[in-house]
Design a protein around this motif. Sequence first.
Motif, PDB file in Angstrom:
ATOM      1  N   SER A 174       0.830  -1.202   0.000  1.00  0.00           N
ATOM      2  CA  SER A 174       0.000   0.000   0.000  1.00  0.00           C
ATOM      3  C   SER A 174       0.864   1.251   0.000  1.00  0.00           C
ATOM      4  O   SER A 174       1.911   1.300   0.652  1.00  0.00           O
ATOM      5  CB  SER A 174      -0.899   0.011   1.232  1.00  0.00           C
ATOM      6  OG  SER A 174      -1.590   1.229   1.341  1.00  0.00           O
ATOM      7  N   ASP A 175       0.392   2.262  -0.702  1.00  0.00           N
ATOM      8  CA  ASP A 175       1.033   3.574  -0.625  1.00  0.00           C
ATOM      9  C   ASP A 175       0.040   4.597  -0.062  1.00  0.00           C
ATOM     10  O   ASP A 175       0.194   5.794  -0.224  1.00  0.00           O
ATOM     11  CB  ASP A 175       1.577   4.019  -1.987  1.00  0.00           C
ATOM     12  CG  ASP A 175       0.501   4.131  -3.055  1.00  0.00           C
ATOM     13  OD1 ASP A 175      -0.679   3.843  -2.769  1.00  0.00           O
ATOM     14  OD2 ASP A 175       0.831   4.517  -4.189  1.00  0.00           O
ATOM     15  N   GLU A 176      -0.995   4.066   0.614  1.00  0.00           N
ATOM     16  CA  GLU A 176      -2.014   4.925   1.216  1.00  0.00           C
ATOM     17  C   GLU A 176      -1.527   5.497   2.543  1.00  0.00           C
ATOM     18  O   GLU A 176      -0.423   5.218   2.994  1.00  0.00           O
ATOM     19  CB  GLU A 176      -3.313   4.137   1.383  1.00  0.00           C
ATOM     20  CG  GLU A 176      -3.933   3.752   0.042  1.00  0.00           C
ATOM     21  CD  GLU A 176      -5.295   3.103   0.182  1.00  0.00           C
ATOM     22  OE1 GLU A 176      -6.007   3.426   1.155  1.00  0.00           O
ATOM     23  OE2 GLU A 176      -5.635   2.283  -0.668  1.00  0.00           O
ATOM     24  N   ASN A 177      -2.407   6.250   3.203  1.00  0.00           N
ATOM     25  CA  ASN A 177      -2.049   6.916   4.454  1.00  0.00           C
ATOM     26  C   ASN A 177      -1.967   5.922   5.624  1.00  0.00           C
ATOM     27  O   ASN A 177      -2.312   4.760   5.496  1.00  0.00           O
ATOM     28  CB  ASN A 177      -3.040   8.048   4.766  1.00  0.00           C
ATOM     29  CG  ASN A 177      -4.460   7.545   4.980  1.00  0.00           C
ATOM     30  OD1 ASN A 177      -4.698   6.414   5.387  1.00  0.00           O
ATOM     31  ND2 ASN A 177      -5.419   8.399   4.699  1.00  0.00           N
TER      32      ASN A 177
ATOM     33  N   SER B 280      -5.269   3.980   6.704  1.00  0.00           N
ATOM     34  CA  SER B 280      -5.610   2.874   5.796  1.00  0.00           C
ATOM     35  C   SER B 280      -4.664   1.702   5.977  1.00  0.00           C
ATOM     36  O   SER B 280      -5.080   0.543   5.943  1.00  0.00           O
ATOM     37  CB  SER B 280      -5.560   3.345   4.346  1.00  0.00           C
ATOM     38  OG  SER B 280      -6.512   4.344   4.130  1.00  0.00           O
ATOM     39  N   GLN B 281      -3.389   2.002   6.192  1.00  0.00           N
ATOM     40  CA  GLN B 281      -2.410   0.932   6.353  1.00  0.00           C
ATOM     41  C   GLN B 281      -2.618   0.170   7.664  1.00  0.00           C
ATOM     42  O   GLN B 281      -2.478  -1.049   7.700  1.00  0.00           O
ATOM     43  CB  GLN B 281      -0.987   1.484   6.250  1.00  0.00           C
ATOM     44  CG  GLN B 281      -0.642   1.875   4.828  1.00  0.00           C
ATOM     45  CD  GLN B 281       0.848   1.919   4.570  1.00  0.00           C
ATOM     46  OE1 GLN B 281       1.645   1.317   5.289  1.00  0.00           O
ATOM     47  NE2 GLN B 281       1.239   2.615   3.520  1.00  0.00           N
TER      48      GLN B 281
END
Length: 129
Positions: free
Chosen positions: A45-48, A51-52
């Motif tokens: 994931s490259d989300e915030n 979210s992680q």
Amino acid sequence: MEIRVINPWEWQNERSYVQAVEVKNPEGTLYVSGQTAISADGISSDENMESQIILALKNLEEVITKAGYECKGIVRLNIYTTSTAELWPHFAIIQDWVAKHGIKQATTLLEVKSLFETLKVELEATVVK
């Protein structure tokens, strides 16, 4: 199996962990590798941070369940993050998950320089039954 929680103080209760956990006569012990926000296809994931955390908890729960254990059997939960400053505003997500499963675990939180690829949080657990 017998589990005994050791808390010489009360302040840790607000932080959702215990000082020590003694386990006698477990049926089994599961050592879970650090679970992160990686999709079922193996994509990081490259989300915030929020979210992680949610995906890492979901992945942790899936591994534990697939192994035939229950999350309430977690006796140790290590949390690794690339930024405690980013983690703190979302720490309640972890606390709510711990409470939902009735977990009483020893915990260590460490800020690390980096994790794999774009990951910001990793959860490593020891589970007994």
